[in-house]
Design a protein around this motif. Structure first.
Motif, PDB file in Angstrom:
ATOM      1  N   ALA A  62       0.832  -1.207   0.000  1.00  0.00           N
ATOM      2  CA  ALA A  62       0.000   0.000   0.000  1.00  0.00           C
ATOM      3  C   ALA A  62       0.866   1.256   0.000  1.00  0.00           C
ATOM      4  N   GLU A  63       1.969   1.211   0.754  1.00  0.00           N
ATOM      5  CA  GLU A  63       2.862   2.374   0.771  1.00  0.00           C
ATOM      6  C   GLU A  63       3.443   2.616  -0.616  1.00  0.00           C
ATOM      7  N   GLY A 112       1.806   2.254  -3.345  1.00  0.00           N
ATOM      8  CA  GLY A 112       0.801   2.730  -4.283  1.00  0.00           C
ATOM      9  C   GLY A 112      -0.251   1.718  -4.666  1.00  0.00           C
ATOM     10  N   LEU A 113      -0.082   0.462  -4.239  1.00  0.00           N
ATOM     11  CA  LEU A 113      -1.124  -0.525  -4.526  1.00  0.00           C
ATOM     12  C   LEU A 113      -2.228  -0.379  -3.487  1.00  0.00           C
TER      13      LEU A 113
END
Lengths: 402, 98
Positions: free
Chosen positions: A228-229, A231-232
């Motif tokens: 997540a960090e 960009g997903l």
């Protein structure tokens, strides 16, 4: 040309490793000390920590102890664990490889077993050195791919570049394996359309649905905070990126850990256990996936990373392809191929795909991959339960044996 | 230097390929808009205005749904979209789940 190590079963290896295997965590220290004292880049530590029996772990250990990259084996047992050491020793012996079995409780403890193990490694190594060499063609090579530490760049640079390399390797007759059905959630419909038979397509959808159910029970998808960090945002977004590693070849079959694909072509490795979730997360970290690839015969593994994984593996070399240009600069000394150049317009997908293909043939030919040269020899094997694959999973199996 | 790329013509998000600073002019459908905030490589930006419930399309495939509105040029991530399959988790998630 690749000069392989010819094993008695006709398979060929790209390395001639002596594997020292602990058969329970209680024998781990002794086995590790034997490997440390051998101080040889081709003496590797493998093992299974559990004291309770597990058919999957036994099968994976058997597959790896008789892997074409393995020239001989030293087994280190405490003595009272449930692992069937005699059976494993017999399977290795029957494969034509030298094998020695050390039982700590019988030999007389830590120091005595370490001393005996050092001597055993030396004897096994001497015999392994006599392995004949033989020319090895690309169609005898098995290549796995996994991704680890993925970010938003993985799915647009390194993963599709591996897909290009896979397309070339499959066209040359090689066997290519992609995996982690939990990281293919959301791709099942488009993936099923690539199956060589409709029945195999149904099996592909079913094994992804199994993965989704399993991870839902676990409470987490195969999605780490770093994803997540980077960009997903969602599992299915990560999946679409991961899926591109498979390239565009038809999918020839589904295998499970320990199954060696019967022919060249592209195979999906189903890593999610069957039945009710029992032993926790399917693969607790990336190296568990690599170990399963090796159990399916992978001579080497293509590992794509965006955030920057540094791992390698025992037994089969890992080639690291970096997706993110910032990571590629920061961790340059850990990467074999910089696919981040694609983002910066300095290379095309096809060019990086060719570079990966060339790296595969070089490492298969004996050149050390970066993680291999750095001494990475990670290995992890945990508990799982599988049913055998169904009849629709390997449409080409009959053709191979005919 | 190109900061945003379109992976598939059906996509309603763009992917950041070079770091974006607040105020940078971002090319979106129908013109440019100033970036509201810094956005790092690998992240997504709305190509068009998105409403809650809209499917987010990347690689030409659905990758989740919006849970809050976004204007063209806005960062699209966990604060305004979610999975249609399995929820993503952050480092704090296990405690929050108690």
């Amino acid at each position: 040309m690749i000069e392989g190590f010819l094993r008695r079963d006709g398979r060929k290896g790209i390395r001639n490793v002596v594997a020292v295997a602990y058969l329970v965590e209680c024998a781990h220290h002794v086995a590790r000390r034997i490997v440390d004292r051998a101080d040889d880049p081709d003496v590797h530590l493998i093992g299974f920590p559990g004291c309770f029996p597990n058919a999957y772990a036994a099968r994976v250990m058997e597959a790896i102890a008789t892997h074409p990259n393995v020239g001989g084996v030293v087994l280190v047992s405490l003595g009272c664990e449930s692992f069937n050491r005699e059976r494993l020793a017999e399977i290795v012996r029957a494969s034509g490889r030298p094998v020695e079995l050390l039982v700590i409780q019988e030999i007389g403890g830590t120091a005595a077993t370490i001393a005996a193990g050092i001597a055993a490694v030396e004897r096994v190594r001497q015999q392994a050195r006599e392995t004949p060499r033989a020319a090895m063609a690309l169609d005898e090579l098995v290549i796995g791919t996994i991704c680890g530490g993925s970010d938003g760049t993985s799915g647009i640079t390194a993963n599709p570049a591996v897909g290009r390399a896979f397309d070339r390797l499959v066209a040359a007759g090689a066997t290519c394996i992609f995996e982690e059905t939990g990281e293919l959630v959301g791709c099942e419909t488009i993936m099923a359309e690539r199956a060589i038979t409709p029945e195999l397509g149904h099996e592909i959808e079913a094994c992804v649905h199994k993965a989704e159910r399993y991870y839902t029970t676990m409470g987490f998808g195969s999605f780490a905070p770093g994803n997540a960090e980077g960009g997903l945002t969602t599992q299915e977004e990560k999946s679409m990126g991961a899926y591109s590693k498979s390239g565009s070849s038809p999918i020839s079959g589904i295998i499970k850990p320990g199954d060696v694909p019967p022919t060249g072509g592209l195979y999906l490795l189903d890593v999610v256990p069957d039945g009710e979730p029992r032993f926790g997360f399917p693969n607790i970290s990336d190296n568990a996936e690599i170990v399963e690839m090796i159990a399916c015969g992978a001579h080497l593994t293509l590992f794509t990373t965006g955030r920057g994984s540094v791992v390698g593996s025992a037994i089969s070399p890992v080639i690291k392809i970096c997706a993110n240009p910032e990571t590629a600069r920061r961790l340059a000394a850990d990467m074999d191929v910089d696919a981040g150049r694609i983002l910066e317009g300095e290379a095309s997908l096809a060019e990086v795909g060719d570079e990966i293909f060339d790296c595969v043939t070089a490492v298969a030919g004996g050149a050390r991959s970066v993680s291999e040269a750095l001494g990475h020899r990670e290995f992890i094997l945990t508990y799982k339960a599988f049913d055998p694959i169904g009849p629709a999973c390997l449409p080409l199996a009959g053709r191979a044996s005919a | 230097m190109t900061q945003l790329i379109l992976l598939h013509e059906d996509d309603n998000v763009l992917v950041v390929v070079a770091p974006i600073r607040a105020g940078d002019a971002l090319p979106v459908a129908g013109g440019t808009v100033p970036a509201r905030e810094g956005i790092t490589i690998g992240h997504k930006v709305a190509r068009i205005a998105l409403q809650p419930g809209d499917r987010v399309i990347k690689y030409g495939a659905p990758i989740g749904s919006m849970i809050a509105p976004a204007q063209a040029g806005d960062w699209v991530h966990l604060h305004n979209m979610r999975s249609d399959y399995i929820a993503a988790h952050l480092r704090s998630a296990p405690e929050e789940r108690e």
